[in-house]
Design a protein around this motif. Structure first.
Motif, short mmCIF file in Angstrom:
data_model
loop_
_atom_site.label_atom_id
_atom_site.label_comp_id
_atom_site.label_asym_id
_atom_site.label_seq_id
_atom_site.Cartn_x
_atom_site.Cartn_y
_atom_site.Cartn_z
N LEU A 287 -44.53 34.12 -7.59
CA LEU A 287 -45.01 32.98 -6.82
C LEU A 287 -44.11 31.75 -7.00
CD1 LEU A 287 -48.93 32.70 -6.84
CD2 LEU A 287 -47.39 32.82 -4.88
N LEU A 288 -43.19 31.80 -7.95
CA LEU A 288 -42.23 30.73 -8.17
C LEU A 288 -40.92 30.98 -7.41
CD1 LEU A 288 -42.68 30.57 -12.03
CD2 LEU A 288 -43.48 28.82 -10.46
N ASP A 289 -40.80 32.14 -6.79
CA ASP A 289 -39.54 32.62 -6.22
C ASP A 289 -39.29 32.01 -4.83
OD1 ASP A 289 -37.43 34.08 -5.14
OD2 ASP A 289 -38.14 36.00 -5.92
N GLN A 290 -38.24 31.16 -4.75
CA GLN A 290 -37.91 30.50 -3.48
C GLN A 290 -37.33 31.47 -2.44
OE1 GLN A 290 -36.05 30.26 -6.18
NE2 GLN A 290 -34.03 30.90 -5.45
N LEU A 291 -36.86 32.64 -2.89
CA LEU A 291 -36.36 33.64 -1.95
C LEU A 291 -37.51 34.40 -1.29
CD1 LEU A 291 -33.35 35.08 -3.97
CD2 LEU A 291 -33.31 33.35 -2.17
N LYS A 292 -38.51 34.70 -2.12
CA LYS A 292 -39.68 35.43 -1.61
C LYS A 292 -40.59 34.50 -0.80
CE LYS A 292 -43.11 38.78 -3.30
NZ LYS A 292 -42.55 39.95 -2.61
N TYR A 293 -40.65 33.24 -1.23
CA TYR A 293 -41.50 32.24 -0.56
C TYR A 293 -40.65 31.01 -0.24
CZ TYR A 293 -45.20 35.19 -2.47
OH TYR A 293 -46.00 36.25 -2.80
N PRO A 294 -39.90 31.03 0.86
CA PRO A 294 -38.94 29.96 1.16
C PRO A 294 -39.57 28.61 1.44
CG PRO A 294 -39.06 31.55 2.97
CD PRO A 294 -39.83 32.13 1.84
N GLU A 295 -40.80 28.58 1.94
CA GLU A 295 -41.46 27.30 2.23
C GLU A 295 -42.14 26.77 0.96
OE1 GLU A 295 -41.15 25.74 5.05
OE2 GLU A 295 -40.00 27.38 5.93
N GLU A 298 -45.74 27.35 0.19
CA GLU A 298 -46.17 28.73 0.00
C GLU A 298 -46.05 29.19 -1.45
OE1 GLU A 298 -43.51 30.80 2.58
OE2 GLU A 298 -44.91 30.76 4.27
N ARG A 299 -45.37 28.41 -2.28
CA ARG A 299 -45.11 28.83 -3.65
C ARG A 299 -45.56 27.77 -4.65
NH1 ARG A 299 -39.80 27.44 -1.78
NH2 ARG A 299 -38.89 25.75 -3.03
N ALA A 300 -45.61 28.18 -5.92
CA ALA A 300 -45.91 27.24 -7.00
C ALA A 300 -44.59 26.61 -7.46
CB ALA A 300 -46.57 27.98 -8.16
N PHE A 301 -44.63 25.32 -7.70
CA PHE A 301 -43.41 24.63 -8.12
C PHE A 301 -43.26 24.62 -9.63
CE2 PHE A 301 -41.43 20.86 -9.91
CZ PHE A 301 -40.17 20.95 -9.36
N GLN A 302 -42.02 24.78 -10.08
CA GLN A 302 -41.64 24.53 -11.46
C GLN A 302 -40.15 24.21 -11.47
OE1 GLN A 302 -39.53 26.90 -13.52
NE2 GLN A 302 -39.40 25.19 -14.98
N GLY A 303 -39.78 23.19 -12.24
CA GLY A 303 -38.37 22.83 -12.34
C GLY A 303 -38.18 21.70 -13.32
N GLY A 304 -36.93 21.30 -13.51
CA GLY A 304 -36.63 20.20 -14.41
C GLY A 304 -35.13 20.02 -14.56
N THR A 305 -34.68 18.78 -14.58
CA THR A 305 -33.25 18.49 -14.64
C THR A 305 -32.57 19.17 -15.82
OG1 THR A 305 -33.58 16.35 -13.54
CG2 THR A 305 -31.54 16.64 -14.80
N PHE A 306 -33.20 19.12 -16.97
CA PHE A 306 -32.60 19.69 -18.17
C PHE A 306 -33.18 21.06 -18.55
CE2 PHE A 306 -31.39 15.26 -18.62
CZ PHE A 306 -30.07 15.36 -19.06
N ALA A 307 -34.01 21.63 -17.67
CA ALA A 307 -34.57 22.94 -17.96
C ALA A 307 -33.44 23.97 -18.04
CB ALA A 307 -35.57 23.34 -16.89
N ALA A 308 -33.47 24.81 -19.09
CA ALA A 308 -32.47 25.87 -19.31
C ALA A 308 -31.07 25.28 -19.50
CB ALA A 308 -32.47 26.88 -18.17
N ASN A 309 -30.98 24.10 -20.11
CA ASN A 309 -29.66 23.51 -20.32
C ASN A 309 -28.82 24.39 -21.26
OD1 ASN A 309 -29.49 22.19 -23.22
ND2 ASN A 309 -31.55 21.77 -22.44
N PRO A 310 -27.50 24.36 -21.13
CA PRO A 310 -26.65 25.30 -21.86
C PRO A 310 -26.75 25.22 -23.38
CG PRO A 310 -25.44 24.28 -20.06
CD PRO A 310 -26.75 23.56 -20.16
N ILE A 311 -26.90 24.02 -23.92
CA ILE A 311 -26.99 23.88 -25.38
C ILE A 311 -28.23 24.59 -25.90
CG2 ILE A 311 -27.32 22.26 -27.27
CD1 ILE A 311 -24.50 22.26 -26.25
N THR A 312 -29.37 24.29 -25.30
CA THR A 312 -30.64 24.87 -25.74
C THR A 312 -30.63 26.39 -25.59
OG1 THR A 312 -31.93 22.89 -25.25
CG2 THR A 312 -33.11 24.98 -25.27
N THR A 313 -30.21 26.88 -24.44
CA THR A 313 -30.30 28.32 -24.19
C THR A 313 -29.30 29.11 -25.03
OG1 THR A 313 -28.98 27.94 -22.18
CG2 THR A 313 -31.35 28.19 -21.91
#
Length: 436
Positions: A287-295, A298-313
């Motif tokens: 339900l988070l997938d923008q390819l499966k649910y382009p509008e 139609e989908r649940a939102f999740q995001g963040g500027t520093f989410a999954a940043n290279p140092i942390t990951t």
């Protein structure tokens, strides 16, 4: 009497705290970091040790809110981060380390089929709750007395007594309208509370964190799984603390209970960097997938500027891969934790001292209560507050750190030694003798 040695050797910390109060509300950036009469200010941390700005050395059992499973400044993580500094930092585009870490999490945690990163455990709990409502198209979320899931309005209730009051000013009644506060380790009580309710999900810590390191009973978690299945609701495990600490597969692996979604944090970033994340069943996470649910609608939102940043990951991947490949790490920290719990509980019994130990593996709590608590209500309402604060100051005097001053939470890292545990037990016995 208790705390005199601490006060006599921390003049610079005291002075720094007075300066801090001029620029930070309460002198700290998180209220639990304050303790009476003033907190330490750290100058260095290595392994299981911390030094304050006065030059005093402490054995640390708080260990980065429980996140530093290998101890402070673990060399492989530090080296990986140094290498990443030379390549790229914040880029705002996808990169290899988010993929590597997500694959590592999925490899280690059987229930996770798809994964998303956030910047904190609070965000992960918030987004997983939103996702559960989106997937089930229902409203009510059940959470437990003593359960801490961060500062998200919808879940910020029932952490401390009174359990029916919001955990902060500024939380609207409307935000809590669809939140149910449930009794921990009481399956029948849960069933009564959710009967006839339009239940979207139940979120639970397999071991209560803020509630005092109190493990769930196996049948209780299994019963929650069955109840959620009966009600077409989702079961969410908050493993921000227990994830990758109790076993490579988290608490859910130990208990043999499979949640629909799992919330992670802390250790996910190597223990050193801000991080959170959540994952679970493919049909839910899609339900988070923008390819499966382009509008967007139609989908649940999740995001963040520093989410999954290279140092942390990269830091997280380096640590989790090592934990996955070296089971002896868990053998060590769990055996040290169990040694501490057994020997401290034995002392309380031998001296007929009204205190008890709860916990599992490398995490445990000490409760100044007449009976061993099975839930947060007993741990938080029956405790001897003055005794807990005296114990905290006694440990400070002896160079031992943990949190909090009102309820001891202790975490063992791979950097701790058997001698550290022997010293801890000795200090406990000394406290019992002094207070008797």
């Amino acid at each position: 009497m208790f705390g005199e040695r601490y006060a006599s050797r921390t003049a610079r910390c005291r002075s720094f705290f007075e300066e801090a109060r001029k620029v930070l509300p309460g002198g700290v950036s998180y209220s639990i970091r304050y303790f009476d009469p003033y907190p330490i200010y750290v100058s260095k941390a290595r392994g299981q040790k911390i030094w304050d700005i006065d030059g005093n050395e402490y054995t640390d059992y708080w260990i980065g809110h429980g996140a530093l499973i290998m101890g402070h400044s673990y060399p492989p993580v530090i080296e990986a981060v140094k290498e990443q500094f030379e390549e790229y930092l914040h880029v705002g585009f996808p990169h290899e380390w988010e993929v590597r870490l997500a694959k590592q999490v999925i490899k280690m945690v059987d229930s996770v089929k798809l994964f998303r990163f956030t910047n904190s455990g609070t965000e992960a709990a918030m987004y997983s709750t939103r996702l559960a409502r989106a997937f089930t198209k229902k409203k009510f979320i059940g959470k437990f007395e003593g359960g801490w899931h961060g500062g998200y309005d919808c879940l910020h209730i029932g952490v401390y007594p009174p359990y029916d009051a919001p955990g902060s000013l500024g939380i609207l009644d409307e935000c809590l309208k669809y939140t149910l506060v449930l009794p921990y380790n009481d399956l029948e009580g849960v069933r009564q509370k959710v009967k006839g309710v339009d239940l979207a999900a139940i979120i639970v810590e397999p071991v209560l964190g803020a509630g005092g390191s109190i493990p769930a009973e196996r049948d209780f978690l299994k019963g929650l799984r069955e109840l959620c299945d009966e009600m077409d609701a989702l079961l969410i495990f908050d493993e921000v603390i227990t994830g990758f600490r109790l076993s490579p597969g988290g608490a859910q692996k130990l208990y043999g209970v499979t949640p629909d979604l799992t919330v992670f944090g802390k250790i996910l970033g190597g223990g050193e960097f801000p991080v959170g994340g959540f994952g679970g069943r493919e049909d839910i996470m899609e339900l988070l997938d923008q390819l499966k649910y382009p509008e967007a609608h139609e989908r649940a939102f999740q995001g963040g500027t520093f989410a999954a940043n290279p140092i942390t990951t990269r830091a997280g991947y380096t640590l989790l891969k090592e934990l996955d490949e070296n089971p002896e790490i868990y053998q060590k920290i769990n055996s040290l934790g169990e040694k501490a719990m057994k020997e401290i509980e034995d002392l309380f019994q031998r001296y007929d001292f009204k205190a008890h130990v709860t916990g599992i593996g490398s995490m445990f709590g000490i409760h100044f209560t007449p009976e061993k608590p099975k839930d947060a209500r007993a741990a938080q309402t029956l405790k001897d507050q003055k005794l807990a604060e005296s114990f905290f100051k006694h440990m400070l005097d002896n160079g031992v750190l943990y949190m909090t001053q009102s309820m001891p939470h202790l975490y063992v890292s791979a950097a701790h030694t058997s001698e550290d545990i022997d010293n801890l037990v000795s200090f406990v016995e000394d406290f019992i003798r002094k207070t008797r």
